[in-house]
Write a protein that holds these residues in place. Structure first.
Motif, short mmCIF file in Angstrom:
data_model
loop_
_atom_site.label_atom_id
_atom_site.label_comp_id
_atom_site.label_asym_id
_atom_site.label_seq_id
_atom_site.Cartn_x
_atom_site.Cartn_y
_atom_site.Cartn_z
N MET A 148 0.79 -1.27 0.07
CA MET A 148 0.01 -0.16 0.07
C MET A 148 0.88 1.16 -0.05
N ASP A 149 2.13 1.25 0.34
CA ASP A 149 3.01 2.40 0.68
C ASP A 149 3.15 3.27 -0.37
N THR A 150 3.06 2.89 -1.80
CA THR A 150 3.61 3.57 -3.15
C THR A 150 2.37 4.50 -3.19
N SER A 151 1.16 4.11 -3.14
CA SER A 151 -0.05 5.01 -3.33
C SER A 151 -0.27 5.97 -2.17
N LEU A 152 0.07 5.66 -1.16
CA LEU A 152 -0.10 6.52 0.11
C LEU A 152 0.82 7.53 -0.07
N LYS A 153 2.05 7.14 -0.31
CA LYS A 153 3.32 8.09 -0.44
C LYS A 153 2.81 9.28 -1.42
N GLU A 154 2.53 8.54 -2.64
CA GLU A 154 2.21 9.51 -3.90
C GLU A 154 1.20 10.60 -3.68
N ILE A 155 0.25 10.12 -3.05
CA ILE A 155 -0.96 11.07 -2.56
C ILE A 155 -0.58 12.18 -1.83
N VAL A 156 0.26 11.95 -0.80
CA VAL A 156 0.65 12.83 0.22
C VAL A 156 1.65 13.75 -0.40
N GLU A 157 2.54 13.39 -1.08
CA GLU A 157 3.77 14.41 -1.88
C GLU A 157 3.05 14.93 -2.89
N ASN A 158 1.75 14.62 -3.62
CA ASN A 158 1.44 15.29 -4.93
C ASN A 158 0.17 16.42 -4.33
N ASN A 159 -0.05 16.39 -3.18
CA ASN A 159 -1.30 17.08 -2.81
C ASN A 159 -1.04 17.90 -1.63
N PRO A 160 -0.63 19.42 -1.71
CA PRO A 160 -0.44 19.90 -0.62
C PRO A 160 -1.11 20.00 0.70
N ASN A 161 -2.50 19.83 0.31
CA ASN A 161 -3.38 19.93 1.29
C ASN A 161 -3.45 18.53 2.48
N ILE A 162 -3.30 17.52 1.69
CA ILE A 162 -3.11 16.34 2.51
C ILE A 162 -1.70 15.96 3.15
N VAL A 163 -1.76 15.70 4.52
CA VAL A 163 -0.66 15.73 5.49
C VAL A 163 -0.33 14.06 5.66
N SER A 164 -1.39 13.32 5.56
CA SER A 164 -1.21 11.78 5.74
C SER A 164 -2.07 11.10 5.21
N THR A 165 -1.78 9.88 4.64
CA THR A 165 -2.78 8.90 4.42
C THR A 165 -2.61 7.48 5.29
N TYR A 166 -3.71 6.79 5.29
CA TYR A 166 -3.65 5.50 6.23
C TYR A 166 -4.45 4.70 6.19
N PHE A 167 -4.47 3.40 6.51
CA PHE A 167 -5.39 2.27 6.48
C PHE A 167 -5.69 1.81 7.94
N ASN A 168 -6.66 1.64 8.35
CA ASN A 168 -7.04 1.09 9.81
C ASN A 168 -7.74 -0.22 9.57
N SER A 169 -7.61 -1.44 10.05
CA SER A 169 -8.17 -2.63 9.74
C SER A 169 -9.01 -2.77 10.85
N HIS A 170 -10.05 -3.94 10.76
CA HIS A 170 -10.74 -4.19 11.65
C HIS A 170 -10.32 -4.99 13.02
N ASP A 171 -9.05 -5.34 12.54
CA ASP A 171 -8.15 -6.11 14.05
C ASP A 171 -7.07 -5.32 14.23
N VAL A 172 -7.41 -3.76 14.33
CA VAL A 172 -6.70 -3.09 15.16
C VAL A 172 -5.13 -2.77 14.49
N MET A 173 -5.09 -2.89 13.03
CA MET A 173 -3.91 -2.88 12.53
C MET A 173 -3.94 -1.34 12.00
N ASN A 174 -2.96 -0.62 12.04
CA ASN A 174 -2.63 0.78 11.41
C ASN A 174 -1.57 1.00 10.40
#
Length: 752
Positions: A148-174
């Motif tokens: 998942m890291d490639t897309s998460l990183k590209e979105i943060v670096e290409n949009n100055p308004n977004i400071v972070s991206t994340y995925f939270n799973s049902h079994d407490v993984m972040n």
């Protein structure tokens, strides 16, 4: 008798000429001024009305434009969220199909609090809460999610308004990008995912459409402060694997989206559908008395959703009128409205952002909007005031001109009649018998008034003369009374000093009584000597002379010197009283010489203080007072010794009485004397009852006393003596039961 309107020829000519020439011009000019200011006011009002209409239209256009701009930026974030949604759902369908962008050598380990986290600092951070048993399946999931890291990183670096991206799973993984170094400490042992709005608002209950959702402002548990998230659910079939989100901090929102250069110095801010302020710049903060929540000091892990306080709900503003106006504006969908905040009027507009349903609000102060019109009106008013000033100068000049012309004309007409008036002034001597009648001309009527009022004028002047003589007599009596008061005060002062001397004599008499009280034992002494004599004869050895010698030692060597010392002290006190009385008599004697000079002498202040301490020794013993001396030696001074001694004795007497009234376990009076420039400084301190704050200003006034049997003479007399001989007295006291210290300064002086 016919009533005639009286007046001088000068006033008749002046009034008619002025009324015919000056008043009509003045009325016309006044009407023109009123017309000028009325037209100026009307034009200003119309200009303000026109400006308000144009500004309202411009504000609507600006609001629409900026709302569209913000909506486009938010839609871009929403599209990015849908992109991640599609990718992450595909990942959970077939995770092996995705590559490992960070390589295969990725290390994971357990922290002290039991959480499982990514140790290798590359790509996004990963966290697994300790409420889940971390087995091979969970470890494989954590490892595979590196894809998942490639897309998460590209979105943060290409949009100055977004400071972070994340995925939270049902079994407490972040999984969150950018990388959080100490993620296990930041989140704590576990994350209750279903308690956070950035998770539960995307579940099936809150988002059955499985579309993107925008959260309200909340405190980020990942440590980025206050932010807003765009979230999307990640399903694997009908099973909710988790939630993917994109974070926009309030700080980014304000700096990148709301940092607008609006006309008329306006400001913009965002509120949610229920009125909660999502983001606002500094100007709006000051306006509503709030401070935008951007940063936060993380002292412990955030374990639940923390939203903005109710104070940030604009519909619950502490200004009830503002809250009411804004609620009505939102309920009625009013696009532009006028509100009043802290006595100032503002134009406020609203526009709905379609992407989120939020409200874009723009606020402008009317005073700033109308500033050019106010400036023009102020300039017009100044021109009007200048015109009034010039008119005033013109009318003053014109009035002076008319006055001179009228006086010149009146003089030419009234001169013959005035000459007749002067001639009649010298007619006859028995003026009180004349009865001249008014003729309607002021100059002639003046003669009637002069003669008819002569009698009453003489009577008035006579009364004034008598009143003047009475006032002179009263002044003489007041002077005699003041002299008597001065004599009384002087006499009281000397009697008070004599009283102090008598107090010393009384102490010596007490000592003599104590010494003489031992003589009551002398009969028994003689009887004992007689018995000892008889026993000595019977025993063969006579010790009578030896016993008589011991009694002689007691009588001659101890008792008699003590009595002589006390009698000598009483003689000195008597001489002091005689000197005081003599000084008083000479003060009342009218002579050409200065009697005060006779009492100036050289004396040692240290010896004088020790003599006074000795005089009061019986009183010190009676009241169990400890005397502490810190007196320098050979303090020679040239001044009036007996007056200074009386004053010091009075201060000591007051100190004894103050200590007697105190509640201290230990009583003490401290004497200190030291040399200063051209004089001596004496301080007398006690730990007595002290001085009330309200009495401090009255301590040295004549007649003021705090004692039931006091007269208020002693300190007042001492002050007068010191003032007349280059001396000074001051005191300090912290209050009741805090004691008092008097500071007395005496210098070498000459009589004044």
């Amino acid at each position: 008798m016919v009533n005639m309107k009286k007046g001088s020829l000068h006033s008749i000519i002046y009034n008619n000429y002025l009324g015919a020439s000056l008043i009509p011009i003045f009325v016309i000019e006044l009407a023109l001024i009123i017309l000028y200011f009325s037209i100026n006011f009307f034009i200003s009002e119309k200009n303000m009305e026109t400006m308000l209409n144009e500004a309202s239209q411009n504000i609507k256009e600006i609001s629409t434009r900026e709302t569209t701009n913000i909506n486009n930026q938010l839609r871009e974030i929403s599209r990015s969220a849908h992109f991640l949604q599609n990718e992450h759902q595909l990942f959970f369908t077939n995770p092996e199909a995705f590559g490992m962008p960070n390589g295969k050598d990725i290390e994971f380990e357990f922290s002290d609090n039991g959480a499982y986290y990514k140790k290798t600092q590359v790509g996004a951070s990963l966290y697994y809460g300790n409420t889940v048993v971390i087995g091979d399946k969970e470890k494989e999931k954590a490892y595979r999610s590196e894809a998942m890291d490639t897309s998460l990183k590209e979105i943060v670096e290409n949009n100055p308004n977004i400071v972070s991206t994340y995925f939270n799973s049902h079994d407490v993984m972040n999984r969150l990008y950018p990388f959080i170094e100490n993620v296990a400490y930041q989140y704590g042992p576990t994350i209750p995912m279903e308690d956070y709005n950035f998770y539960y608002e995307a579940d099936a209950e809150h988002n059955p459409e499985r579309d993107h959702k925008w959260t309200s402002a909340y405190l980020d548990p990942a440590g980025q402060g206050w932010l807003i998230s765009c979230i999307v659910p990640i399903y694997n079939g009908d099973f909710l694997e988790g939630v993917t989100g994109l974070d926009v901090t309030i700080d980014k929102f304000v700096s990148n989206i709301l940092n607008l250069k609006l006309p008329w110095n306006g400001s913009a801010f965002l509120i949610s559908e229920n009125g909660m302020i999502l983001a606002m710049p500094e100007k709006v903060e000051k306006l509503f008395g709030l401070k935008e929540l951007k940063e936060y000091e993380y002292e412990k892990a955030i374990t639940t959703t923390v939203e903005k306080p109710e104070d940030y709900n604009i519909l619950k503003n502490k200004n009830k009128n503002v809250a009411k106006e804004l609620k009505n504006m939102l309920d009625q969908h009013i696009s532009l409205n006028e509100i009043e905040i802290d006595g100032k009027k503002y134009l406020i507009s609203q526009e709905t952002i379609q992407e989120t349903g939020w409200k874009f609000m723009m606020i402008i102060e009317e005073e700033t909007l109308f500033e050019p019109i106010y400036h023009l009106k102020d300039l017009s008013d100044k021109i009007g005031y200048l015109a009034i000033g010039l008119m005033f100068v013109f009318y003053i000049t014109f009035f002076v001109f008319l006055l001179k012309k009228s006086k010149s004309l009146a003089k030419r007409i009234a001169s013959p009649i005035e000459t007749l008036s002067r001639v009649t002034d010298s007619l006859g001597r028995n003026l009180d018998s004349l009865n001249l009648r008014d003729v309607g001309i002021l100059e002639l009527d003046k003669l009637n008034k002069n003669f008819n009022s002569m009698g009453s004028e003489l009577e008035t002047r006579t009364k004034e003369l008598i009143d003047s003589q009475i006032r002179e007599k009263m002044k003489e009596k007041e002077a005699e009374y003041a002299y008597s008061i001065g004599l009384f005060e002087s006499a009281s002062s000397y009697l008070h000093n004599i009283g102090n001397s008598l107090a010393g004599i009384n102490g010596k008499i007490l000592n003599m009584k104590k010494s003489l009280s031992t003589t009551s034992n002398y009969p028994r002494v003689f009887e004992a000597i007689e018995t000892a004599h008889k026993n000595s004869i019977a025993g063969g050895e006579d010790r009578t002379l030896q016993n008589i010698s011991k009694f002689k030692t007691i009588l001659i060597d101890k008792l008699v010197p003590k009595l002589e010392e006390n009698l000598d002290d009483i003689s000195k006190a008597q001489d002091q009283i005689v000197l005081t009385i003599k000084h008083q008599q000479e003060q009342f004697t009218k002579s050409n010489g200065d009697n005060t000079k006779k009492y100036i002498m050289e004396f040692r202040v240290d010896e004088l203080l020790r003599n006074i301490i000795k005089d009061f020794e019986p009183s010190f013993k009676k009241h169990d007072i400890e005397v502490i001396e810190d007196i320098s030696a050979y303090l020679l001074i040239s001044n009036q010794r007996h007056q200074f001694a009386h004053g010091i004795a009075n201060v000591v007497k007051n100190a004894i009485e103050a200590v007697e009234m105190s509640v201290n376990d230990k009583n003490e009076i401290r004497f200190k004397a030291e040399k200063i420039a051209d004089g001596v400084l004496v301080s007398i301190s006690d730990n007595g009852i002290g001085v009330k704050s309200e009495n401090k200003g009255n301590m040295f006034k004549s007649g003021f006393t705090t004692k039931d049997n006091g007269h208020g003479i002693g300190l007042h007399s001492f002050v007068n003596f010191l003032n007349a001989n280059d001396g000074r007295i001051e005191f300090e006291s912290a209050g009741i039961q805090q004691g008092t210290t008097f500071y007395i300064t005496i210098k070498n002086t000459k009589a004044k």
